[in-house]
Design a protein around this motif. Sequence first.
Motif, PDB file in Angstrom:
ATOM      1  N   GLN A  30      15.887   5.809   0.063  1.00  0.00           N
ATOM      2  CA  GLN A  30      17.321   5.751   0.320  1.00  0.00           C
ATOM      3  C   GLN A  30      17.963   4.726  -0.609  1.00  0.00           C
ATOM      4  O   GLN A  30      17.403   3.649  -0.826  1.00  0.00           O
ATOM      5  CB  GLN A  30      17.553   5.346   1.785  1.00  0.00           C
ATOM      6  CG  GLN A  30      18.880   5.713   2.344  1.00  0.00           C
ATOM      7  CD  GLN A  30      19.031   7.212   2.567  1.00  0.00           C
ATOM      8  OE1 GLN A  30      18.080   7.921   2.813  1.00  0.00           O
ATOM      9  NE2 GLN A  30      20.260   7.685   2.463  1.00  0.00           N
ATOM     10  N   ASP A  31      19.126   5.059  -1.174  1.00  0.00           N
ATOM     11  CA  ASP A  31      19.847   4.109  -2.012  1.00  0.00           C
ATOM     12  C   ASP A  31      20.203   2.879  -1.170  1.00  0.00           C
ATOM     13  O   ASP A  31      20.245   2.951   0.056  1.00  0.00           O
ATOM     14  CB  ASP A  31      21.124   4.752  -2.566  1.00  0.00           C
ATOM     15  CG  ASP A  31      21.705   3.990  -3.744  1.00  0.00           C
ATOM     16  OD1 ASP A  31      21.045   3.076  -4.270  1.00  0.00           O
ATOM     17  OD2 ASP A  31      22.833   4.320  -4.138  1.00  0.00           O
ATOM     18  N   GLY A  79       0.807  -1.209   0.000  1.00  0.00           N
ATOM     19  CA  GLY A  79       0.000   0.000   0.000  1.00  0.00           C
ATOM     20  C   GLY A  79       0.835   1.250   0.000  1.00  0.00           C
ATOM     21  O   GLY A  79       0.443   2.269  -0.568  1.00  0.00           O
ATOM     22  N   CYS A  80       1.997   1.228   0.608  1.00  0.00           N
ATOM     23  CA  CYS A  80       2.854   2.412   0.637  1.00  0.00           C
ATOM     24  C   CYS A  80       3.307   2.802  -0.761  1.00  0.00           C
ATOM     25  O   CYS A  80       3.585   3.961  -1.021  1.00  0.00           O
ATOM     26  CB  CYS A  80       4.091   2.162   1.503  1.00  0.00           C
ATOM     27  SG  CYS A  80       3.718   2.046   3.250  1.00  0.00           S
ATOM     28  N   ALA A  81       3.393   1.853  -1.649  1.00  0.00           N
ATOM     29  CA  ALA A  81       3.896   2.147  -2.987  1.00  0.00           C
ATOM     30  C   ALA A  81       2.824   2.696  -3.912  1.00  0.00           C
ATOM     31  O   ALA A  81       3.136   3.267  -4.938  1.00  0.00           O
ATOM     32  CB  ALA A  81       4.478   0.877  -3.606  1.00  0.00           C
ATOM     33  N   GLY A 127      11.461  -4.562  -0.076  1.00  0.00           N
ATOM     34  CA  GLY A 127      10.234  -3.781  -0.060  1.00  0.00           C
ATOM     35  C   GLY A 127      10.095  -3.002  -1.362  1.00  0.00           C
ATOM     36  O   GLY A 127      10.927  -3.109  -2.265  1.00  0.00           O
ATOM     37  N   PRO A 128       9.043  -2.204  -1.490  1.00  0.00           N
ATOM     38  CA  PRO A 128       8.817  -1.442  -2.717  1.00  0.00           C
ATOM     39  C   PRO A 128       9.982  -0.514  -3.076  1.00  0.00           C
ATOM     40  O   PRO A 128      10.259  -0.291  -4.249  1.00  0.00           O
ATOM     41  CB  PRO A 128       7.561  -0.625  -2.405  1.00  0.00           C
ATOM     42  CG  PRO A 128       6.883  -1.367  -1.323  1.00  0.00           C
ATOM     43  CD  PRO A 128       7.964  -2.018  -0.517  1.00  0.00           C
ATOM     44  N   GLY A 129      10.674   0.006  -2.072  1.00  0.00           N
ATOM     45  CA  GLY A 129      11.793   0.902  -2.332  1.00  0.00           C
ATOM     46  C   GLY A 129      12.910   0.268  -3.134  1.00  0.00           C
ATOM     47  O   GLY A 129      13.605   0.944  -3.892  1.00  0.00           O
ATOM     48  N   GLN A 130      13.081  -1.027  -3.001  1.00  0.00           N
ATOM     49  CA  GLN A 130      14.147  -1.714  -3.736  1.00  0.00           C
ATOM     50  C   GLN A 130      13.915  -1.616  -5.243  1.00  0.00           C
ATOM     51  O   GLN A 130      14.838  -1.346  -6.014  1.00  0.00           O
ATOM     52  CB  GLN A 130      14.227  -3.174  -3.308  1.00  0.00           C
ATOM     53  CG  GLN A 130      15.390  -3.921  -3.933  1.00  0.00           C
ATOM     54  CD  GLN A 130      15.462  -5.364  -3.445  1.00  0.00           C
ATOM     55  OE1 GLN A 130      14.449  -6.006  -3.218  1.00  0.00           O
ATOM     56  NE2 GLN A 130      16.675  -5.853  -3.280  1.00  0.00           N
ATOM     57  N   GLY A 131      12.676  -1.786  -5.683  1.00  0.00           N
ATOM     58  CA  GLY A 131      12.357  -1.663  -7.101  1.00  0.00           C
ATOM     59  C   GLY A 131      12.531  -0.236  -7.597  1.00  0.00           C
ATOM     60  O   GLY A 131      13.014  -0.010  -8.712  1.00  0.00           O
ATOM     61  N   CYS A 177      11.076   0.617   2.680  1.00  0.00           N
ATOM     62  CA  CYS A 177      12.210  -0.301   2.558  1.00  0.00           C
ATOM     63  C   CYS A 177      12.184  -1.213   3.775  1.00  0.00           C
ATOM     64  O   CYS A 177      11.668  -0.832   4.826  1.00  0.00           O
ATOM     65  CB  CYS A 177      13.529   0.462   2.545  1.00  0.00           C
ATOM     66  SG  CYS A 177      13.845   1.319   1.012  1.00  0.00           S
ATOM     67  N   THR A 178      12.784  -2.392   3.643  1.00  0.00           N
ATOM     68  CA  THR A 178      12.798  -3.305   4.779  1.00  0.00           C
ATOM     69  C   THR A 178      13.794  -2.870   5.845  1.00  0.00           C
ATOM     70  O   THR A 178      13.679  -3.270   6.988  1.00  0.00           O
ATOM     71  CB  THR A 178      13.124  -4.740   4.325  1.00  0.00           C
ATOM     72  OG1 THR A 178      14.354  -4.720   3.590  1.00  0.00           O
ATOM     73  CG2 THR A 178      12.008  -5.295   3.460  1.00  0.00           C
TER      74      THR A 178
END
Length: 172
Positions: free
Chosen positions: A133-134, A18-20, A139-143, A106-107
């Motif tokens: 963050q790089d 949902g965050c993404a 999690g969605p941030g990785q994609g 992100c995880t």
Amino acid sequence: MTRYLTMAALSAAMMLGGCATTGRAGRPATSTPGETVRVAVGPCFGFCPVYSVSVAPDGAVHFVGERHTAVLGARTTRVPAPVPSALVRDLARYRPATGDDVPVACTAAVSDTSAYSVTWTDAAGRKTVARVQDACPGGPGQGLVRLLRALPSRLGIADWTKQVTRPGVSRG
């Protein structure tokens, strides 16, 4: 016990997903025609490139190298018309609801890496921002990080964004 762990895992997956795709108020994330996308790459603890690049719907690309990039200062170029629409399409799943400014999940947080900020600006000047963050490990941030790392090549500016260490210029 197994049932509890399964329910906890499903709940976590639903929250991260949902965050993404939605903003803080749970409104669906939608792009509006004519949005400009700007990506800013912030400093890290070392000598990471610091720059911003914006892509207009007509294919105009505006780059500003700030620190530790092969090119310092402003440069412009153009990309073929399908590139901006493909970029907007690929970033759509990470776009918050219009007007929101939210982190993409992100995880785990890795604090000594560059931070990315993706800003969608519509024709009326309304800004919508997603931050990540790089080195996001999951999690969605990785994609999103994967997409953002490929952006310089995709826009034909990879040579401009290459990391350069200059004498007398400090880290960060």
